[in-house]
Motif scaffolding. Structure first.
Motif, PDB file in Angstrom:
ATOM      1  N   ALA A  81       0.452   8.694   9.972  1.00 37.35           N
ATOM      2  CA  ALA A  81      -0.603   8.975  10.947  1.00 37.35           C
ATOM      3  C   ALA A  81      -0.444   8.165  12.223  1.00 37.35           C
ATOM      4  N   THR A  82       0.106   6.956  12.109  1.00 37.18           N
ATOM      5  CA  THR A  82       0.222   6.063  13.268  1.00 37.18           C
ATOM      6  C   THR A  82       1.623   6.014  13.866  1.00 37.18           C
ATOM      7  N   PHE A  83       2.572   6.750  13.263  1.00 38.81           N
ATOM      8  CA  PHE A  83       3.957   6.757  13.720  1.00 38.81           C
ATOM      9  C   PHE A  83       4.538   5.349  13.770  1.00 38.81           C
ATOM     10  N   LEU A  84       4.253   4.589  12.713  1.00 36.65           N
ATOM     11  CA  LEU A  84       4.804   3.249  12.585  1.00 36.65           C
ATOM     12  C   LEU A  84       5.749   3.212  11.386  1.00 36.65           C
ATOM     13  N   LEU A  85       6.841   2.488  11.526  1.00 34.50           N
ATOM     14  CA  LEU A  85       7.756   2.313  10.416  1.00 34.50           C
ATOM     15  C   LEU A  85       7.108   1.400   9.377  1.00 34.50           C
ATOM     16  N   ALA A  86       7.437   1.619   8.110  1.00 32.78           N
ATOM     17  CA  ALA A  86       6.826   0.868   7.012  1.00 32.78           C
ATOM     18  C   ALA A  86       6.908  -0.654   7.201  1.00 32.78           C
ATOM     19  N   PRO A  87       8.067  -1.227   7.582  1.00 31.31           N
ATOM     20  CA  PRO A  87       8.108  -2.691   7.750  1.00 31.31           C
ATOM     21  C   PRO A  87       7.161  -3.185   8.855  1.00 31.31           C
ATOM     22  N   SER A  88       7.073  -2.440   9.955  1.00 38.66           N
ATOM     23  CA  SER A  88       6.157  -2.823  11.037  1.00 38.66           C
ATOM     24  C   SER A  88       4.716  -2.722  10.566  1.00 38.66           C
ATOM     25  N   LEU A  89       4.396  -1.620   9.898  1.00 40.71           N
ATOM     26  CA  LEU A  89       3.032  -1.425   9.409  1.00 40.71           C
ATOM     27  C   LEU A  89       2.668  -2.523   8.414  1.00 40.71           C
ATOM     28  N   SER A  90       3.596  -2.909   7.572  1.00 38.21           N
ATOM     29  CA  SER A  90       3.343  -3.961   6.588  1.00 38.21           C
ATOM     30  C   SER A  90       2.927  -5.259   7.276  1.00 38.21           C
ATOM     31  N   ARG A  91       3.640  -5.637   8.342  1.00 38.79           N
ATOM     32  CA  ARG A  91       3.298  -6.854   9.094  1.00 38.79           C
ATOM     33  C   ARG A  91       1.943  -6.715   9.772  1.00 38.79           C
ATOM     34  N   ILE A  92       1.676  -5.546  10.333  1.00 37.36           N
ATOM     35  CA  ILE A  92       0.403  -5.312  11.017  1.00 37.36           C
ATOM     36  C   ILE A  92      -0.750  -5.396  10.024  1.00 37.36           C
ATOM     37  N   LEU A  93      -0.593  -4.773   8.862  1.00 39.04           N
ATOM     38  CA  LEU A  93      -1.648  -4.792   7.846  1.00 39.04           C
ATOM     39  C   LEU A  93      -1.904  -6.210   7.351  1.00 39.04           C
ATOM     40  N   LYS A  94      -0.840  -6.992   7.191  1.00 44.18           N
ATOM     41  CA  LYS A  94      -0.994  -8.381   6.755  1.00 44.18           C
ATOM     42  C   LYS A  94      -1.858  -9.143   7.753  1.00 44.18           C
ATOM     43  N   ASP A  95      -1.551  -8.996   9.034  1.00 47.41           N
ATOM     44  CA  ASP A  95      -2.309  -9.688  10.084  1.00 47.41           C
ATOM     45  C   ASP A  95      -3.760  -9.202  10.127  1.00 47.41           C
ATOM     46  N   LEU A  96      -3.964  -7.898  10.093  1.00 48.30           N
ATOM     47  CA  LEU A  96      -5.325  -7.359  10.148  1.00 48.30           C
ATOM     48  C   LEU A  96      -6.133  -7.783   8.926  1.00 48.30           C
ATOM     49  N   ASP A  97      -5.469  -7.858   7.772  1.00 50.72           N
ATOM     50  CA  ASP A  97      -6.128  -8.294   6.539  1.00 50.72           C
ATOM     51  C   ASP A  97      -6.532  -9.764   6.652  1.00 50.72           C
ATOM     52  N   GLU A  98      -5.619 -10.605   7.141  1.00 52.34           N
ATOM     53  CA  GLU A  98      -5.919 -12.034   7.294  1.00 52.34           C
ATOM     54  C   GLU A  98      -7.078 -12.260   8.248  1.00 52.34           C
ATOM     55  N   ARG A  99      -7.239 -11.379   9.214  1.00 49.71           N
ATOM     56  CA  ARG A  99      -8.327 -11.502  10.190  1.00 49.71           C
ATOM     57  C   ARG A  99      -9.615 -10.837   9.705  1.00 49.71           C
ATOM     58  N   GLY A 100      -9.556 -10.212   8.545  1.00 48.90           N
ATOM     59  CA  GLY A 100     -10.748  -9.581   7.976  1.00 48.90           C
ATOM     60  C   GLY A 100     -11.119  -8.252   8.612  1.00 48.90           C
ATOM     61  N   LEU A 101     -10.154  -7.621   9.307  1.00 51.81           N
ATOM     62  CA  LEU A 101     -10.445  -6.370  10.016  1.00 51.81           C
ATOM     63  C   LEU A 101     -10.225  -5.137   9.148  1.00 51.81           C
ATOM     64  N   ILE A 102      -9.514  -5.314   8.033  1.00 52.24           N
ATOM     65  CA  ILE A 102      -9.285  -4.206   7.105  1.00 52.24           C
ATOM     66  C   ILE A 102      -9.531  -4.691   5.681  1.00 52.24           C
ATOM     67  N   LEU A 103      -9.645  -3.735   4.773  1.00 51.99           N
ATOM     68  CA  LEU A 103      -9.759  -4.010   3.342  1.00 51.99           C
ATOM     69  C   LEU A 103      -8.579  -3.354   2.663  1.00 51.99           C
ATOM     70  N   ARG A 104      -7.915  -4.090   1.767  1.00 54.43           N
ATOM     71  CA  ARG A 104      -6.757  -3.565   1.048  1.00 54.43           C
ATOM     72  C   ARG A 104      -7.017  -3.657  -0.446  1.00 54.43           C
ATOM     73  N   ARG A 105      -6.547  -2.636  -1.149  1.00 56.45           N
ATOM     74  CA  ARG A 105      -6.633  -2.651  -2.604  1.00 56.45           C
ATOM     75  C   ARG A 105      -5.557  -1.736  -3.159  1.00 56.45           C
ATOM     76  N   ALA A 106      -5.328  -1.846  -4.436  1.00 58.85           N
ATOM     77  CA  ALA A 106      -4.351  -0.977  -5.098  1.00 58.85           C
ATOM     78  C   ALA A 106      -5.036   0.337  -5.454  1.00 58.85           C
ATOM     79  N   SER A 107      -4.251   1.394  -5.487  1.00 56.20           N
ATOM     80  CA  SER A 107      -4.753   2.700  -5.890  1.00 56.20           C
ATOM     81  C   SER A 107      -5.183   2.637  -7.354  1.00 56.20           C
ATOM     82  N   PRO A 108      -6.354   3.199  -7.690  1.00 56.48           N
ATOM     83  CA  PRO A 108      -6.781   3.174  -9.091  1.00 56.48           C
ATOM     84  C   PRO A 108      -5.880   4.019 -10.004  1.00 56.48           C
TER      85      PRO A 108
END
Length: 170
Positions: A81-108
Motif C-alpha cells: 500500500a505504501t510502495f516501501l520495500l520490506a527492509p525499509s518498512l521494517s525500520r520505519i515500523l520499529k521507529d514508529l512503534d518505539e514512539r508509540g505511534l503504531i500498535l504491532r501484534r502477531a496475527s492470531p
C-alpha cells in the motif's frame, strides 16, 4: 564482462545532438519517469517543512496515512500500500512503534505474520499534522485549480490502471 554504465572508450560526442543521433531514445526531458519524479518533488517540497515540524519523515507519514485508511494491515499489505520495500518498512515500523505511534501484534491465525494499526497517539499526530497538510493542499489547489487537480488525479489513476498487469516487454 563489460559494465553497461561504463563510458565507451574513444572520443566524447561534441554535443547533445551527436549523442542523441547515436542513441535512439527520447530526450531526457520527455522521460515519463523523470516527469513524474519532478512533479512529485515539486509537490513534496511544500510538505517537507511541515513533516519536519512534526518530527516525521515522508515515508513515516505515508505509513501513518495508510494506517488511517483501515483498522489493521498485515505488514506485507502495508508494504504494498505504501510502495516501501520490506527492509525499509521494517525500520520505519520499529521507529514508529518505539514512539508509540503504531500498535504491532502477531496475527492470531499465523504468528509469523505481523499486524499493524495506528495508535491513539498516532491518530493525534495525524490530526495535528493533517491540519497543516490540508492547508498546503488548499494552497496547491488555489495555484493549480481544483478542476485541473481532479483531472490530473483522474489521469494518473487511468495511467496506473492501464499499466497495471504484465510488464511491457522491451
Amino acid at each position: 564482462m563489460s559494465n553497461p554504465l561504463q563510458r565507451p572508450s574513444g572520443p566524447a560526442p561534441r554535443d547533445a545532438d551527436q549523442a542523441a543521433a547515436r542513441v535512439r531514445i527520447r530526450h531526457f526531458s520527455k522521460s515519463l519517469p523523470m516527469s513524474l519524479l519532478k512533479a512529485r518533488e515539486a509537490v513534496m517540497r511544500h510538505f517537507r517543512a511541515s513533516l519536519r515540524r512534526f518530527g516525521i519523515t515522508e515515508q513515516q507519514w505515508r505509513v501513518l496515512r495508510a494506517l488511517t485508511s483501515g483498522e489493521t494491515f498485515e505488514v506485507t499489505e502495508l508494504a504494498e500500500a505504501t510502495f516501501l520495500l520490506a527492509p525499509s518498512l521494517s525500520r520505519i515500523l520499529k521507529d514508529l512503534d518505539e514512539r508509540g505511534l503504531i500498535l504491532r501484534r502477531a496475527s492470531p491465525t499465523d504468528l509469523r505474520r505481523g499486524i499493524v494499526s495506528i495508535s491513539p497517539l498516532g491518530l493525534e499526530l495525524i490530526a495535528r499534522a493533517g491540519t497543516e497538510s490540508e492547508a498546503i493542499y488548499r494552497e496547491i489547489t488555489g495555484r493549480y485549480g481544483s478542476e485541473r487537480l481532479a483531472e490530473l488525479q483522474s489521469l494518473l489513476r487511468q495511467l496506473e490502471e492501464c499499466l497495471d498487469g504484465p510488464e511491457i516487454a522491451g
